[in-house]
Design a protein around this motif. Structure first.
Motif, PDB file in Angstrom:
ATOM      1  N   GLY A 129       0.808  -1.212   0.000  1.00  0.00           N
ATOM      2  CA  GLY A 129       0.000   0.000   0.000  1.00  0.00           C
ATOM      3  C   GLY A 129       0.839   1.258   0.000  1.00  0.00           C
ATOM      4  N   ASN A 130       1.859   1.294   0.837  1.00  0.00           N
ATOM      5  CA  ASN A 130       2.736   2.460   0.868  1.00  0.00           C
ATOM      6  C   ASN A 130       3.579   2.575  -0.403  1.00  0.00           C
ATOM      7  OD1 ASN A 130       1.851   3.311   3.371  1.00  0.00           O
ATOM      8  ND2 ASN A 130       3.409   2.161   4.486  1.00  0.00           N
ATOM      9  N   TYR A 131       3.875   1.434  -1.005  1.00  0.00           N
ATOM     10  CA  TYR A 131       4.616   1.474  -2.278  1.00  0.00           C
ATOM     11  C   TYR A 131       3.775   2.144  -3.358  1.00  0.00           C
ATOM     12  CZ  TYR A 131       6.461  -0.231  -6.721  1.00  0.00           C
ATOM     13  OH  TYR A 131       6.915  -0.314  -8.003  1.00  0.00           O
ATOM     14  N   TYR A 132       2.509   1.782  -3.445  1.00  0.00           N
ATOM     15  CA  TYR A 132       1.638   2.397  -4.450  1.00  0.00           C
ATOM     16  C   TYR A 132       1.399   3.882  -4.149  1.00  0.00           C
ATOM     17  CZ  TYR A 132       0.568  -2.174  -6.440  1.00  0.00           C
ATOM     18  OH  TYR A 132       0.655  -3.393  -7.047  1.00  0.00           O
ATOM     19  N   LEU A 133       1.407   4.238  -2.861  1.00  0.00           N
ATOM     20  CA  LEU A 133       1.225   5.644  -2.504  1.00  0.00           C
ATOM     21  C   LEU A 133       2.487   6.457  -2.731  1.00  0.00           C
ATOM     22  CD1 LEU A 133      -0.825   5.280   0.808  1.00  0.00           C
ATOM     23  CD2 LEU A 133      -1.671   6.129  -1.385  1.00  0.00           C
ATOM     24  N   GLY A 134       3.625   5.790  -2.773  1.00  0.00           N
ATOM     25  CA  GLY A 134       4.883   6.504  -2.981  1.00  0.00           C
ATOM     26  C   GLY A 134       5.343   7.289  -1.775  1.00  0.00           C
ATOM     27  N   VAL A 135       5.131   6.763  -0.562  1.00  0.00           N
ATOM     28  CA  VAL A 135       5.503   7.483   0.653  1.00  0.00           C
ATOM     29  C   VAL A 135       7.014   7.431   0.842  1.00  0.00           C
ATOM     30  CG1 VAL A 135       3.277   6.955   1.706  1.00  0.00           C
ATOM     31  CG2 VAL A 135       5.209   5.441   2.103  1.00  0.00           C
ATOM     32  N   SER A 136       7.486   8.245   1.757  1.00  0.00           N
ATOM     33  CA  SER A 136       8.921   8.330   2.021  1.00  0.00           C
ATOM     34  C   SER A 136       9.404   7.095   2.773  1.00  0.00           C
ATOM     35  CB  SER A 136       9.232   9.586   2.829  1.00  0.00           C
ATOM     36  OG  SER A 136       8.591   9.523   4.097  1.00  0.00           O
ATOM     37  N   LEU A 137      10.710   6.923   2.831  1.00  0.00           N
ATOM     38  CA  LEU A 137      11.308   5.780   3.525  1.00  0.00           C
ATOM     39  C   LEU A 137      10.970   5.807   5.013  1.00  0.00           C
ATOM     40  CD1 LEU A 137      13.165   3.316   3.470  1.00  0.00           C
ATOM     41  CD2 LEU A 137      15.108   4.862   3.786  1.00  0.00           C
ATOM     42  N   THR A 138      10.945   7.014   5.595  1.00  0.00           N
ATOM     43  CA  THR A 138      10.611   7.123   7.022  1.00  0.00           C
ATOM     44  C   THR A 138       9.211   6.572   7.310  1.00  0.00           C
ATOM     45  OG1 THR A 138      12.026   9.069   7.229  1.00  0.00           O
ATOM     46  CG2 THR A 138      10.376   8.732   8.936  1.00  0.00           C
ATOM     47  N   MET A 139       8.257   6.933   6.468  1.00  0.00           N
ATOM     48  CA  MET A 139       6.896   6.453   6.654  1.00  0.00           C
ATOM     49  C   MET A 139       6.815   4.955   6.411  1.00  0.00           C
ATOM     50  SD  MET A 139       4.003   7.659   7.609  1.00  0.00           S
ATOM     51  CE  MET A 139       2.604   6.629   8.033  1.00  0.00           C
ATOM     52  N   HIS A 140       7.565   4.460   5.433  1.00  0.00           N
ATOM     53  CA  HIS A 140       7.619   3.024   5.181  1.00  0.00           C
ATOM     54  C   HIS A 140       8.057   2.272   6.434  1.00  0.00           C
ATOM     55  CE1 HIS A 140       6.701   1.528   1.207  1.00  0.00           C
ATOM     56  NE2 HIS A 140       7.263   2.569   0.633  1.00  0.00           N
ATOM     57  N   VAL A 141       9.172   2.707   7.001  1.00  0.00           N
ATOM     58  CA  VAL A 141       9.743   2.011   8.161  1.00  0.00           C
ATOM     59  C   VAL A 141       8.823   2.138   9.376  1.00  0.00           C
ATOM     60  CG1 VAL A 141      11.692   1.956   9.749  1.00  0.00           C
ATOM     61  CG2 VAL A 141      12.084   2.302   7.296  1.00  0.00           C
ATOM     62  N   ALA A 142       8.294   3.346   9.613  1.00  0.00           N
ATOM     63  CA  ALA A 142       7.441   3.558  10.790  1.00  0.00           C
ATOM     64  C   ALA A 142       6.164   2.716  10.715  1.00  0.00           C
ATOM     65  CB  ALA A 142       7.096   5.047  10.906  1.00  0.00           C
ATOM     66  N   ALA A 143       5.512   2.734   9.569  1.00  0.00           N
ATOM     67  CA  ALA A 143       4.282   1.946   9.425  1.00  0.00           C
ATOM     68  C   ALA A 143       4.569   0.454   9.539  1.00  0.00           C
ATOM     69  CB  ALA A 143       3.616   2.259   8.088  1.00  0.00           C
ATOM     70  N   GLY A 144       5.680   0.004   8.960  1.00  0.00           N
ATOM     71  CA  GLY A 144       6.026  -1.407   9.073  1.00  0.00           C
ATOM     72  C   GLY A 144       6.300  -1.831  10.508  1.00  0.00           C
ATOM     73  N   LEU A 145       7.024  -0.982  11.274  1.00  0.00           N
ATOM     74  CA  LEU A 145       7.318  -1.322  12.666  1.00  0.00           C
ATOM     75  C   LEU A 145       6.048  -1.353  13.513  1.00  0.00           C
ATOM     76  CD1 LEU A 145      10.622   0.699  13.287  1.00  0.00           C
ATOM     77  CD2 LEU A 145      10.345  -1.784  13.038  1.00  0.00           C
ATOM     78  N   ILE A 146       5.147  -0.390  13.299  1.00  0.00           N
ATOM     79  CA  ILE A 146       3.897  -0.384  14.058  1.00  0.00           C
ATOM     80  C   ILE A 146       3.102  -1.657  13.768  1.00  0.00           C
ATOM     81  CG2 ILE A 146       1.666   0.767  14.287  1.00  0.00           C
ATOM     82  CD1 ILE A 146       3.091   3.399  13.862  1.00  0.00           C
ATOM     83  N   THR A 147       3.046  -2.059  12.510  1.00  0.00           N
ATOM     84  CA  THR A 147       2.319  -3.277  12.158  1.00  0.00           C
ATOM     85  C   THR A 147       2.981  -4.507  12.778  1.00  0.00           C
ATOM     86  OG1 THR A 147       1.693  -2.239  10.067  1.00  0.00           O
ATOM     87  CG2 THR A 147       1.407  -4.607  10.230  1.00  0.00           C
ATOM     88  N   LEU A 148       4.308  -4.512  12.788  1.00  0.00           N
ATOM     89  CA  LEU A 148       5.028  -5.660  13.348  1.00  0.00           C
ATOM     90  C   LEU A 148       4.755  -5.852  14.836  1.00  0.00           C
ATOM     91  CD1 LEU A 148       8.535  -5.487  11.609  1.00  0.00           C
ATOM     92  CD2 LEU A 148       6.863  -7.328  11.439  1.00  0.00           C
TER      93      LEU A 148
END
Length: 568
Positions: free
Chosen positions: A440-459
């Motif tokens: 989802g974040n890949y299709y949105l084109g978000v920044s690396l910071t948002m990628h990592v933060a969202a992934g950690l919260i989900t984990l």
């Protein structure tokens, strides 16, 4: 040919006797059904006429939209026939009570098959035909067509519906030779789910919202070109539209229309021939299997055992036995694993919707919108993970049913029992949640910071949601439930949904401000001491919420199970 007609005669005589001697109150019921049918037809006719009138009133695109509506009607009618034909064919070919008498009678198996095939087609085709009749009349009334339109429409309908029916019959014969025929409900349920998912994905990939949205195109020419684009030329429903539309548009002399009509009839005849060959190879073996119990297939059984052995090789014997039992029970019950097909379709559409988001049209607010959708994706993924936990992890303990006494008598503690249930369902739910966040974040084109933060919260949030489901499942077990799907429908399921929603909202809310500060820092803005310390404090609180979800519910569920065991 004579045998085939003879086998059809009992059904025709039975229908004639029902009409002649309807029995007590039968005529009144027949009149009521006839009046009700006429009212329904009238309502459908009026609705279709109103829709066509509004569509034709649109400048430039009115007739194009009417053509699209006609294609949608054909697809709906064919889908209705496929669903109905699956059930009627299975019942008529393999589960009917009079089949033993027919198969023992001095007639060929081919005659028996074609008699049952004709009955299945007639039984399953009347509903789509009744659905399409008032729509055909509405098209004729709205377009003021000549009289031969009412001759061409049935000529188009018959081969299309017959071809769909033959495809369903071939599918039924293949399924019965792969699975026991006595599991008719499971086979038809699986087929219906697969067909629904296919239609759902196909309809969404058509992007119907763009048909009436000219602002999404660079020019009027592009908009008209998109509307004029027909469906796949390989679909018989498109052939039906091509056959009927020249008459509706006032161009009946076009030779292409008759070519499409000829293609429909030749394809229907070809499907009838193919069905005959498939029946010659599979009808008799399928009938024999319908009289037998389910047999084991050594090859598939060996591969399945080998796969389970690889997954549980490093476990203790008692844990290995429980995990093997749960996996086998899950995949033997089609009502559970078939939901994975529907889930896959929904996830595909979910990601496809995010792929359509185009934030380049808003250069000034792209940063805000980008992160807004990223947090929205995070919240939706948390809701999806909670729903999966409710459906699969929550009933894990209740799924033991009345055999729960075996768990209590086994050389295994209840704590190990709950941990096994937790780790059995966490990896697949974890994988789905993290995959949705990343894609989802890949299709949105978000920044690396948002990628990592969202992934950690989900984990860190997903294990807490899974532990909450298993823990509440232990506090509110329903060992008397007829199937695992009933376990979450009680008070415990309501408590879980409320608690998991509040917990997800708390974790995402506590993490929002620190993540936004990190995004601002990534853009070159400096942070003061308060955002740094306050952000760290809020992240620590979010982590504590996840740890609490991971530990406390499991302990309470274990305590409830132990107290229940002591009371017994």
């Amino acid at each position: 040919m004579i045998d085939w007609l003879t086998l059809l005669k009992p059904g025709l005589l039975s229908l004639r006797n029902i009409i002649r001697r309807p029995g007590r109150g039968g005529r009144a019921k027949a009149v009521f059904v006839a009046l009700f049918t006429l009212v329904i037809w009238l309502l459908v006719f009026l609705f279709a006429t109103r829709v066509l009138r509004n569509l034709r009133a649109a400048d430039l695109v009115g007739d194009i939209l009417c053509r699209k509506f006609l294609g949608l009607m054909w697809i709906t009618g064919a889908a209705m026939l496929v669903f109905s034909s699956l059930i009627s064919s299975l019942s008529g070919f393999f589960l009917s009570k009079d089949l033993e008498l027919l198969m023992a009678s001095p007639v060929s198996q081919e005659s028996v098959f074609w008699a049952r095939s004709t009955q299945a087609l007639l039984v399953s085709a009347w509903m789509p035909a009744a659905f399409m009749l008032p729509v055909f009349l509405a098209y004729g009334y709205s377009f003021q067509v000549p009289f031969y339109y009412y001759l061409i429409a049935p000529a188009v309908t018959v081969p299309l519906l017959a071809g769909a029916g033959y495809l369903s019959q071939m599918l039924v014969m293949i399924l019965v030779n792969l699975f026991p025929a006595r599991r008719a409900r499971e086979i038809m349920g699986l087929s219906a789910i697969v067909a629904f998912c296919g239609l759902y994905i196909a309809f969404r990939l058509m992007r119907p919202e763009e048909m009436l949205n000219p602002s999404g195109f660079m020019s009027a020419a592009a908009y008209l070109a998109n509307l004029r684009a027909t469906g796949s030329i390989f679909l018989p429903t498109e052939w039906a539209v091509e056959s009927l539309w020249p008459v509706l548009s006032g161009r009946p002399g076009r030779l292409e229309a008759w070519r499409w009509l000829l293609l429909l009839w030749s394809t229907g005849a070809a499907l009838a021939v193919i069905t005959s060959y498939v029946a010659g190879a599979l009808f008799w073996p399928g009938y024999n299997k319908s009289l037998e119990g389910s047999s084991r297939r050594r090859g598939s059984h060996g591969l399945w055992s080998l796969a389970l052995g690889g997954l549980t090789a490093l476990m203790k014997p008692e844990r290995r036995a429980l995990v093997t039992k749960d996996l086998k029970t899950f995949f033997r019950d089609h009502a559970q694993w078939s939901q994975l097909i529907l889930l896959a379709a929904l996830l595909v559409i979910y990601l496809y919707n995010f792929s359509l988001v185009n934030l380049s049209r808003f250069p000034d607010g792209a940063f805000v919108l980008e992160n807004f959708f990223a947090f929205l994706n995070l919240g939706l993924v948390a809701l999806i993970a909670a729903t999966l936990c409710l459906r699969f992890a929550f009933p894990a303990i209740s799924g033991e049913g009345f055999a729960y006494w075996i768990i209590k008598a086994a050389p295994m503690s209840l704590a190990d029992f709950m941990r096994i249930k937790f780790w059995l369902w966490l990896p697949p739910i974890w994988l789905i949640a993290v995959g949705l966040i990343i894609l989802g974040n890949y299709y949105l084109g978000v920044s690396l910071t948002m990628h990592v933060a969202a992934g950690l919260i989900t984990l860190i949030l997903t294990p807490g949601l899974c532990a909450l489901a298993v823990g509440l499942g232990g506090q509110f077990p329903r060992f008397d439930a007829a199937n695992p799907a009933q376990a979450p429908t009680g008070y415990g399921g309501l408590v879980y949904m409320v608690t998991s929603s509040l917990a997800s909202l708390a974790v995402i809310g506590l993490s929002a401000w620190p993540i936004i500060n990190l995004l601002n820092l990534e853009r070159g803005r400096r942070l003061t001491l308060i955002p740094k310390t306050g952000g760290a404090f809020l992240l620590a609180l979010a982590a504590l919420v996840c740890v609490y979800l991971l530990i406390k519910p499991m302990r309470q569920g274990l305590k409830a199970l132990e107290e229940g065991s002591d009371q017994e």
